[in-house]
Each structure stands twice: as structure tokens, then as C-alpha cells.
Design a protein around this motif. Structure first.
Motif, PDB file in Angstrom:
ATOM      1  N   GLY A   1       0.817  -1.222   0.000  1.00  0.00           N
ATOM      2  CA  GLY A   1       0.000   0.000   0.000  1.00  0.00           C
ATOM      3  C   GLY A   1       0.838   1.253   0.000  1.00  0.00           C
ATOM      4  O   GLY A   1       0.511   2.240  -0.678  1.00  0.00           O
ATOM      5  N   ALA A   2       1.933   1.240   0.754  1.00  0.00           N
ATOM      6  CA  ALA A   2       2.807   2.415   0.811  1.00  0.00           C
ATOM      7  C   ALA A   2       3.466   2.669  -0.538  1.00  0.00           C
ATOM      8  O   ALA A   2       3.531   3.817  -1.005  1.00  0.00           O
ATOM      9  CB  ALA A   2       3.868   2.237   1.892  1.00  0.00           C
ATOM     10  N   VAL A   3       3.928   1.618  -1.184  1.00  0.00           N
ATOM     11  CA  VAL A   3       4.576   1.780  -2.487  1.00  0.00           C
ATOM     12  C   VAL A   3       3.563   2.259  -3.525  1.00  0.00           C
ATOM     13  O   VAL A   3       3.813   3.222  -4.261  1.00  0.00           O
ATOM     14  CB  VAL A   3       5.251   0.466  -2.934  1.00  0.00           C
ATOM     15  CG1 VAL A   3       5.705   0.544  -4.376  1.00  0.00           C
ATOM     16  CG2 VAL A   3       6.426   0.147  -2.016  1.00  0.00           C
ATOM     17  N   ALA A   4       2.414   1.587  -3.590  1.00  0.00           N
ATOM     18  CA  ALA A   4       1.394   1.992  -4.563  1.00  0.00           C
ATOM     19  C   ALA A   4       0.903   3.413  -4.281  1.00  0.00           C
ATOM     20  O   ALA A   4       0.737   4.220  -5.206  1.00  0.00           O
ATOM     21  CB  ALA A   4       0.227   1.009  -4.531  1.00  0.00           C
ATOM     22  N   GLY A   5       0.690   3.721  -3.014  1.00  0.00           N
ATOM     23  CA  GLY A   5       0.239   5.068  -2.652  1.00  0.00           C
ATOM     24  C   GLY A   5       1.258   6.133  -3.005  1.00  0.00           C
ATOM     25  O   GLY A   5       0.910   7.228  -3.456  1.00  0.00           O
ATOM     26  N   ALA A   6       2.543   5.826  -2.797  1.00  0.00           N
ATOM     27  CA  ALA A   6       3.593   6.785  -3.139  1.00  0.00           C
ATOM     28  C   ALA A   6       3.629   7.050  -4.637  1.00  0.00           C
ATOM     29  O   ALA A   6       3.770   8.198  -5.080  1.00  0.00           O
ATOM     30  CB  ALA A   6       4.952   6.281  -2.659  1.00  0.00           C
ATOM     31  N   ILE A   7       3.479   6.000  -5.418  1.00  0.00           N
ATOM     32  CA  ILE A   7       3.490   6.176  -6.876  1.00  0.00           C
ATOM     33  C   ILE A   7       2.292   6.992  -7.330  1.00  0.00           C
ATOM     34  O   ILE A   7       2.429   7.977  -8.065  1.00  0.00           O
ATOM     35  CB  ILE A   7       3.530   4.801  -7.577  1.00  0.00           C
ATOM     36  CG1 ILE A   7       4.878   4.116  -7.311  1.00  0.00           C
ATOM     37  CG2 ILE A   7       3.280   4.947  -9.082  1.00  0.00           C
ATOM     38  CD1 ILE A   7       4.931   2.666  -7.722  1.00  0.00           C
ATOM     39  N   ILE A   8       1.112   6.606  -6.886  1.00  0.00           N
ATOM     40  CA  ILE A   8      -0.104   7.323  -7.285  1.00  0.00           C
ATOM     41  C   ILE A   8      -0.088   8.755  -6.742  1.00  0.00           C
ATOM     42  O   ILE A   8      -0.397   9.708  -7.457  1.00  0.00           O
ATOM     43  CB  ILE A   8      -1.359   6.566  -6.818  1.00  0.00           C
ATOM     44  CG1 ILE A   8      -1.451   5.235  -7.570  1.00  0.00           C
ATOM     45  CG2 ILE A   8      -2.616   7.392  -7.034  1.00  0.00           C
ATOM     46  CD1 ILE A   8      -2.478   4.271  -7.022  1.00  0.00           C
TER      47      ILE A   8
ATOM     48  N   ILE B   1       2.160  11.804   1.078  1.00  0.00           N
ATOM     49  CA  ILE B   1       0.780  11.625   1.527  1.00  0.00           C
ATOM     50  C   ILE B   1       0.218  10.318   0.980  1.00  0.00           C
ATOM     51  O   ILE B   1      -0.432   9.548   1.700  1.00  0.00           O
ATOM     52  CB  ILE B   1      -0.090  12.826   1.117  1.00  0.00           C
ATOM     53  CG1 ILE B   1       0.354  14.069   1.894  1.00  0.00           C
ATOM     54  CG2 ILE B   1      -1.571  12.531   1.338  1.00  0.00           C
ATOM     55  CD1 ILE B   1      -0.253  15.358   1.406  1.00  0.00           C
ATOM     56  N   GLY B   2       0.495  10.038  -0.288  1.00  0.00           N
ATOM     57  CA  GLY B   2       0.021   8.789  -0.891  1.00  0.00           C
ATOM     58  C   GLY B   2       0.583   7.570  -0.194  1.00  0.00           C
ATOM     59  O   GLY B   2      -0.115   6.582   0.016  1.00  0.00           O
ATOM     60  N   ALA B   3       1.874   7.619   0.165  1.00  0.00           N
ATOM     61  CA  ALA B   3       2.492   6.488   0.864  1.00  0.00           C
ATOM     62  C   ALA B   3       1.853   6.281   2.229  1.00  0.00           C
ATOM     63  O   ALA B   3       1.593   5.137   2.633  1.00  0.00           O
ATOM     64  CB  ALA B   3       3.991   6.718   1.008  1.00  0.00           C
ATOM     65  N   ALA B   4       1.594   7.367   2.931  1.00  0.00           N
ATOM     66  CA  ALA B   4       0.984   7.243   4.257  1.00  0.00           C
ATOM     67  C   ALA B   4      -0.429   6.671   4.168  1.00  0.00           C
ATOM     68  O   ALA B   4      -0.796   5.748   4.906  1.00  0.00           O
ATOM     69  CB  ALA B   4       0.972   8.598   4.955  1.00  0.00           C
ATOM     70  N   VAL B   5      -1.220   7.214   3.240  1.00  0.00           N
ATOM     71  CA  VAL B   5      -2.600   6.739   3.081  1.00  0.00           C
ATOM     72  C   VAL B   5      -2.615   5.299   2.575  1.00  0.00           C
ATOM     73  O   VAL B   5      -3.343   4.443   3.090  1.00  0.00           O
ATOM     74  CB  VAL B   5      -3.395   7.672   2.137  1.00  0.00           C
ATOM     75  CG1 VAL B   5      -4.750   7.083   1.794  1.00  0.00           C
ATOM     76  CG2 VAL B   5      -3.557   9.047   2.771  1.00  0.00           C
ATOM     77  N   GLY B   6      -1.792   5.016   1.570  1.00  0.00           N
ATOM     78  CA  GLY B   6      -1.740   3.662   1.023  1.00  0.00           C
ATOM     79  C   GLY B   6      -1.254   2.647   2.043  1.00  0.00           C
ATOM     80  O   GLY B   6      -1.772   1.534   2.129  1.00  0.00           O
ATOM     81  N   GLY B   7      -0.234   3.020   2.823  1.00  0.00           N
ATOM     82  CA  GLY B   7       0.285   2.116   3.851  1.00  0.00           C
ATOM     83  C   GLY B   7      -0.756   1.822   4.915  1.00  0.00           C
ATOM     84  O   GLY B   7      -0.908   0.682   5.359  1.00  0.00           O
ATOM     85  N   THR B   8      -1.475   2.849   5.329  1.00  0.00           N
ATOM     86  CA  THR B   8      -2.515   2.672   6.340  1.00  0.00           C
ATOM     87  C   THR B   8      -3.640   1.787   5.815  1.00  0.00           C
ATOM     88  O   THR B   8      -4.096   0.867   6.502  1.00  0.00           O
ATOM     89  CB  THR B   8      -3.077   4.036   6.777  1.00  0.00           C
ATOM     90  OG1 THR B   8      -1.999   4.835   7.274  1.00  0.00           O
ATOM     91  CG2 THR B   8      -4.140   3.889   7.843  1.00  0.00           C
ATOM     92  N   ALA B   9      -4.078   2.046   4.593  1.00  0.00           N
ATOM     93  CA  ALA B   9      -5.149   1.232   4.007  1.00  0.00           C
ATOM     94  C   ALA B   9      -4.686  -0.212   3.813  1.00  0.00           C
ATOM     95  O   ALA B   9      -5.429  -1.160   4.113  1.00  0.00           O
ATOM     96  CB  ALA B   9      -5.584   1.829   2.674  1.00  0.00           C
ATOM     97  N   GLY B  10      -3.457  -0.395   3.344  1.00  0.00           N
ATOM     98  CA  GLY B  10      -2.928  -1.748   3.155  1.00  0.00           C
ATOM     99  C   GLY B  10      -2.813  -2.502   4.464  1.00  0.00           C
ATOM    100  O   GLY B  10      -3.107  -3.700   4.530  1.00  0.00           O
ATOM    101  N   ALA B  11      -2.388  -1.802   5.511  1.00  0.00           N
ATOM    102  CA  ALA B  11      -2.268  -2.435   6.828  1.00  0.00           C
ATOM    103  C   ALA B  11      -3.636  -2.867   7.348  1.00  0.00           C
ATOM    104  O   ALA B  11      -3.788  -3.967   7.894  1.00  0.00           O
ATOM    105  CB  ALA B  11      -1.607  -1.486   7.820  1.00  0.00           C
TER     106      ALA B  11
END
Length: 151
Positions: free
Chosen positions: A34-41, A58-68
Motif C-alpha cells: 500500500g505504501a509503495v502503490a500510494g507513493a506512486i499514485i 501523503i500517498g504512501a501514508a494513506v496507502g500504507g494505512t489502508a494496506g495495513a
């Protein structure tokens, strides 16, 4: 700017990965992916407004949280499926060599009803965590006493 972006993304990615304390779980893998995908997007979206680094962070934080969150839900579901017997995984032994199934076999019908009531009241908690250390110790002592008397 490009160096700042790279440093920000790498630093945030490492921070998220170090923050995952559960090794080899869906939660950890979900956080990383999620963090990697969020960072890219987030980087792509941020680039459109001239804030690539902020968007990636911001994308990495949101993606990482959602993935977790998604991974943790999958971990809990696997725990429940294992405890119900629908998944045949290697049983986890505690420091005394007992598995949850061992403890359940030592329990009386009344004790099983109490454990089931606890599980029904807290469906998000794996059943193995609903037995206290003291209850497990009492069950082990009962088994030893039964072996000594019946020998």
C-alpha cells in the motif's frame, strides 16, 4: 527537486516498513504494498499540481494505512478460519508445547461454553487469545494431575 522526492519516498517507505512489527503477515505485506502503490499514485497526482514529493509522501501514508488495515483484516479472518478448523495450518505451540487444540481438549463442557461466549462477544479477537495465562496454567496442572492419578 528530484533528489528531495527520492529521499522523501525512500525515507517514508523505510519508516513504514520498520514500523511493521508483525513479520510475514498479511498486515506487513499490505502495509508495504500500500505504501509503495500510494507513493506512486500520490507522486503522479502531486506532480500535476507541482508538489510531487508531498503527493508521494501523503500517498504512501494513506496507502500504507489502508494496506495495513486490509492485511490485518485478512490475518484475523485466517485466525478465525483456523480456529474453526476450516483451514489446516501448522498449529502454533506456546512455550510449554501446547496448542489451542490441546487446551480445548483439556476443558470441560462448561469451560468450552464460557470460551465460546467470550468468542461470540469479541469476534475480532482470535479464540486462542481469549484464554488467560492463568487459565492455561490451570489446564496444564489438571492434565498432569489426571496423569498421576490415572497412571
Amino acid at each position: 527537486m528530484k533528489k528531495t522526492l527520492t529521499s522523501s519516498v525512500v525515507g517514508l517507505g523505510l519508516l513504514l516498513m520498520v514500523g511493521c512489527s508483525a513479520p510475514n503477515t498479511h498486515e506487513r505485506r499490505g502495509t508495504e504494498a500500500g505504501a509503495v502503490a500510494g507513493a506512486i499514485i500520490g507522486g503522479i497526482i502531486g506532480h500535476q499540481s507541482g508538489e510531487t514529493a508531498a503527493g508521494a509522501a501523503i500517498g504512501a501514508a494513506v496507502g500504507g494505512t489502508a494496506g495495513a488495515a486490509m492485511g490485518a483484516a485478512k490475518d484475523r479472518e485466517e485466525d478465525r478460519r483456523y480456529e474453526r478448523g476450516t483451514v489446516r495450518a501448522q498449529p502454533v505451540q506456546d512455550q510449554y508445547g501446547y496448542t489451542l487444540q490441546d487446551y480445548m481438549q483439556l476443558m470441560t463442557d462448561e469451560e468450552m461454553e464460557i470460551l465460546q461466549a467470550r468468542a461470540d462477544a469479541r469476534p475480532e479477537v482470535p479464540m486462542g487469545q481469549l484464554l488467560t495465562d492463568r487459565e492455561k496454567a490451570n489446564l496444564r496442572r489438571r492434565e498432569v494431575a489426571d496423569k498421576e492419578i490415572g497412571s
